[in-house]
Write a protein that holds these residues in place. Structure first.
Motif, mmCIF file in Angstrom:
data_model
loop_
_atom_site.group_PDB
_atom_site.id
_atom_site.type_symbol
_atom_site.label_atom_id
_atom_site.label_comp_id
_atom_site.label_asym_id
_atom_site.label_seq_id
_atom_site.Cartn_x
_atom_site.Cartn_y
_atom_site.Cartn_z
ATOM 1 N N ALA A 186 7.685 1.557 7.010
ATOM 2 C CA ALA A 186 7.493 0.371 7.836
ATOM 3 C C ALA A 186 7.531 0.841 9.283
ATOM 4 O O ALA A 186 8.452 1.563 9.674
ATOM 5 C CB ALA A 186 8.579 -0.655 7.580
ATOM 6 N N VAL A 187 6.518 0.478 10.050
ATOM 7 C CA VAL A 187 6.455 0.867 11.453
ATOM 8 C C VAL A 187 6.552 -0.375 12.328
ATOM 9 O O VAL A 187 6.203 -1.474 11.897
ATOM 10 C CB VAL A 187 5.160 1.664 11.777
ATOM 11 C CG1 VAL A 187 5.105 2.954 10.969
ATOM 12 C CG2 VAL A 187 3.915 0.828 11.543
ATOM 13 N N GLU A 188 7.001 -0.184 13.543
ATOM 14 C CA GLU A 188 7.142 -1.313 14.469
ATOM 15 C C GLU A 188 5.778 -1.816 14.941
ATOM 16 O O GLU A 188 5.568 -3.009 15.073
ATOM 17 C CB GLU A 188 8.002 -0.920 15.668
ATOM 18 C CG GLU A 188 9.387 -0.403 15.304
ATOM 19 C CD GLU A 188 10.180 -1.385 14.469
ATOM 20 O OE1 GLU A 188 10.149 -2.603 14.755
ATOM 21 O OE2 GLU A 188 10.826 -0.939 13.500
ATOM 22 N N SER A 189 4.864 -0.878 15.232
ATOM 23 C CA SER A 189 3.555 -1.234 15.780
ATOM 24 C C SER A 189 2.607 -0.059 15.622
ATOM 25 O O SER A 189 3.033 1.064 15.376
ATOM 26 C CB SER A 189 3.691 -1.593 17.265
ATOM 27 O OG SER A 189 2.440 -1.923 17.814
ATOM 28 N N ARG A 190 1.316 -0.334 15.799
ATOM 29 C CA ARG A 190 0.315 0.736 15.829
ATOM 30 C C ARG A 190 -0.562 0.608 17.071
ATOM 31 O O ARG A 190 -1.649 1.154 17.137
ATOM 32 C CB ARG A 190 -0.532 0.723 14.552
ATOM 33 C CG ARG A 190 -1.273 -0.568 14.313
ATOM 34 C CD ARG A 190 -2.060 -0.501 13.040
ATOM 35 N NE ARG A 190 -2.637 -1.808 12.757
ATOM 36 C CZ ARG A 190 -3.707 -1.994 12.029
ATOM 37 N NH1 ARG A 190 -4.337 -0.962 11.508
ATOM 38 N NH2 ARG A 190 -4.171 -3.202 11.806
ATOM 39 N N THR A 191 -0.063 -0.118 18.072
ATOM 40 C CA THR A 191 -0.862 -0.357 19.281
ATOM 41 C C THR A 191 -0.283 0.282 20.537
ATOM 42 O O THR A 191 -0.879 0.168 21.602
ATOM 43 C CB THR A 191 -1.019 -1.872 19.527
ATOM 44 O OG1 THR A 191 0.279 -2.459 19.676
ATOM 45 C CG2 THR A 191 -1.759 -2.543 18.378
ATOM 46 N N LEU A 192 0.859 0.952 20.440
ATOM 47 C CA LEU A 192 1.468 1.546 21.632
ATOM 48 C C LEU A 192 0.882 2.927 21.920
ATOM 49 O O LEU A 192 0.650 3.716 21.009
ATOM 50 C CB LEU A 192 2.978 1.677 21.459
ATOM 51 C CG LEU A 192 3.767 0.379 21.315
ATOM 52 C CD1 LEU A 192 5.258 0.681 21.199
ATOM 53 C CD2 LEU A 192 3.503 -0.554 22.476
ATOM 54 N N ASN B 125 -6.236 1.554 8.847
ATOM 55 C CA ASN B 125 -7.022 0.335 8.738
ATOM 56 C C ASN B 125 -6.196 -0.737 8.056
ATOM 57 O O ASN B 125 -5.730 -0.546 6.941
ATOM 58 C CB ASN B 125 -8.303 0.601 7.945
ATOM 59 C CG ASN B 125 -9.271 -0.551 8.007
ATOM 60 O OD1 ASN B 125 -8.935 -1.638 8.454
ATOM 61 N ND2 ASN B 125 -10.478 -0.322 7.555
ATOM 62 N N GLY B 126 -6.033 -1.857 8.731
ATOM 63 C CA GLY B 126 -5.311 -2.976 8.151
ATOM 64 C C GLY B 126 -6.230 -4.130 7.833
ATOM 65 O O GLY B 126 -5.826 -5.114 7.228
ATOM 66 N N ALA B 127 -7.500 -4.034 8.244
ATOM 67 C CA ALA B 127 -8.436 -5.142 8.041
ATOM 68 C C ALA B 127 -9.136 -5.060 6.689
ATOM 69 O O ALA B 127 -9.422 -6.076 6.077
ATOM 70 C CB ALA B 127 -9.474 -5.157 9.164
ATOM 71 N N ALA B 128 -9.461 -3.869 6.248
ATOM 72 C CA ALA B 128 -10.187 -3.717 4.986
ATOM 73 C C ALA B 128 -9.625 -2.529 4.222
ATOM 74 O O ALA B 128 -9.673 -1.407 4.701
ATOM 75 C CB ALA B 128 -11.674 -3.506 5.267
ATOM 76 N N TYR C 283 3.748 -0.658 6.365
ATOM 77 C CA TYR C 283 3.854 -2.054 6.773
ATOM 78 C C TYR C 283 3.994 -2.064 8.286
ATOM 79 O O TYR C 283 4.882 -1.410 8.845
ATOM 80 C CB TYR C 283 5.067 -2.728 6.117
ATOM 81 C CG TYR C 283 5.221 -4.158 6.562
ATOM 82 C CD1 TYR C 283 4.314 -5.126 6.153
ATOM 83 C CD2 TYR C 283 6.247 -4.531 7.412
ATOM 84 C CE1 TYR C 283 4.431 -6.432 6.574
ATOM 85 C CE2 TYR C 283 6.382 -5.841 7.832
ATOM 86 C CZ TYR C 283 5.469 -6.793 7.422
ATOM 87 O OH TYR C 283 5.584 -8.087 7.845
ATOM 88 N N VAL C 284 3.109 -2.793 8.970
ATOM 89 C CA VAL C 284 3.119 -2.862 10.433
ATOM 90 C C VAL C 284 3.813 -4.169 10.821
ATOM 91 O O VAL C 284 3.240 -5.259 10.678
ATOM 92 C CB VAL C 284 1.689 -2.797 11.011
ATOM 93 C CG1 VAL C 284 1.733 -2.777 12.531
ATOM 94 C CG2 VAL C 284 0.946 -1.580 10.462
ATOM 95 N N ARG C 285 5.046 -4.072 11.290
ATOM 96 C CA ARG C 285 5.898 -5.245 11.513
ATOM 97 C C ARG C 285 5.326 -6.247 12.515
ATOM 98 O O ARG C 285 5.348 -7.445 12.261
ATOM 99 C CB ARG C 285 7.287 -4.799 11.969
ATOM 100 C CG ARG C 285 8.117 -4.230 10.864
ATOM 101 C CD ARG C 285 9.567 -4.006 11.314
ATOM 102 N NE ARG C 285 10.375 -3.611 10.191
ATOM 103 C CZ ARG C 285 10.887 -2.394 10.029
ATOM 104 N NH1 ARG C 285 10.687 -1.454 10.931
ATOM 105 N NH2 ARG C 285 11.609 -2.116 8.963
ATOM 106 N N ASP C 286 4.835 -5.773 13.669
ATOM 107 C CA ASP C 286 4.388 -6.730 14.687
ATOM 108 C C ASP C 286 3.114 -7.477 14.297
ATOM 109 O O ASP C 286 2.814 -8.522 14.860
ATOM 110 C CB ASP C 286 4.245 -6.077 16.063
ATOM 111 C CG ASP C 286 3.124 -5.057 16.153
ATOM 112 O OD1 ASP C 286 2.598 -4.623 15.110
ATOM 113 O OD2 ASP C 286 2.768 -4.680 17.299
ATOM 114 N N GLU C 287 2.372 -6.973 13.317
ATOM 115 C CA GLU C 287 1.160 -7.648 12.853
ATOM 116 C C GLU C 287 1.378 -8.368 11.529
ATOM 117 O O GLU C 287 0.582 -9.234 11.149
ATOM 118 C CB GLU C 287 0.025 -6.640 12.666
ATOM 119 C CG GLU C 287 -0.412 -5.959 13.942
ATOM 120 C CD GLU C 287 -1.475 -4.904 13.671
ATOM 121 O OE1 GLU C 287 -2.491 -5.236 13.015
ATOM 122 O OE2 GLU C 287 -1.279 -3.755 14.098
#
Length: 167
Positions: free
Chosen positions: A38-44, A110-113, A94-98
């Motif tokens: 589980a990660v906090e985010s993937r946008t930083l 990829n979390g969309a598809a 698992y991306v927590r912030d999303e």
């Protein structure tokens, strides 16, 4: 005998090795960080200010600072500071912030598809083929307005779920 594991290059114990607990504890800490990831985010792009241990992030593609050159990697903050793991194809996080799961394929998260061929629910395979096309209810000399409205709503919902395509 190999000195590191095949997939994630965890240090392996060697015969006659002194202080084996260091190698063992390092491998256990890495497994602890990656198991059920589980990660906090993937946008930083850089380590967050005030981050506390233990926590993990997926480093975004424009990494800077202590994360420079680590795009797509898993950044793990623990008591020893930052460590990084190169994910393997199929790594799931698992991306927590999303509030989504992301899968790594070819170094891209990829979390969309998801790369799946079908969905199975209670052992029944569903969504395994291209949706069939259904025409909306139309025509006829006697029209039951309520039934036609329900059929249209059902068809619309099935299209939204990808179960049928527009004819």
């Amino acid at each position: 005998m190999a000195e590191v594991s095949a997939r994630y290059a965890f240090a392996l114990l060697q015969s006659g090795q002194a202080q084996k607990e260091i190698t063992h504890n390092s491998a256990i800490a890495a497994i602890d960080a990656l198991l059920h990831l589980a990660v906090e985010s993937r946008t930083l792009a850089a380590p967050p200010a005030g981050a506390t241990s233990p926590a993990s992030w997926i480093v975004c593609s424009v990494a800077t600072g202590a994360w420079s050159g680590r795009a797509g990697q898993i950044a793990i903050l623990d008591a020893g500071g930052w460590s990084f793991v190169v994910p393997r194809d199929g790594c799931l996080a698992y991306v927590r912030d999303e509030g989504v799961y992301a899968v790594c394929v070819g170094g891209v998260w990829n979390g969309a598809a998801w790369p799946v061929r079908a969905l199975s629910v209670n052992g029944r395979t569903m969504l395994a083929v291209t949706p069939i096309a259904l025409a909306g209810a139309a025509g006829g000399t006697i029209i039951d307005t309520e039934a036609r409205a329900e059929l249209a709503a059902l068809t619309s919902a099935m299209r939204a779920m990808g179960l049928v395509a527009v004819a």
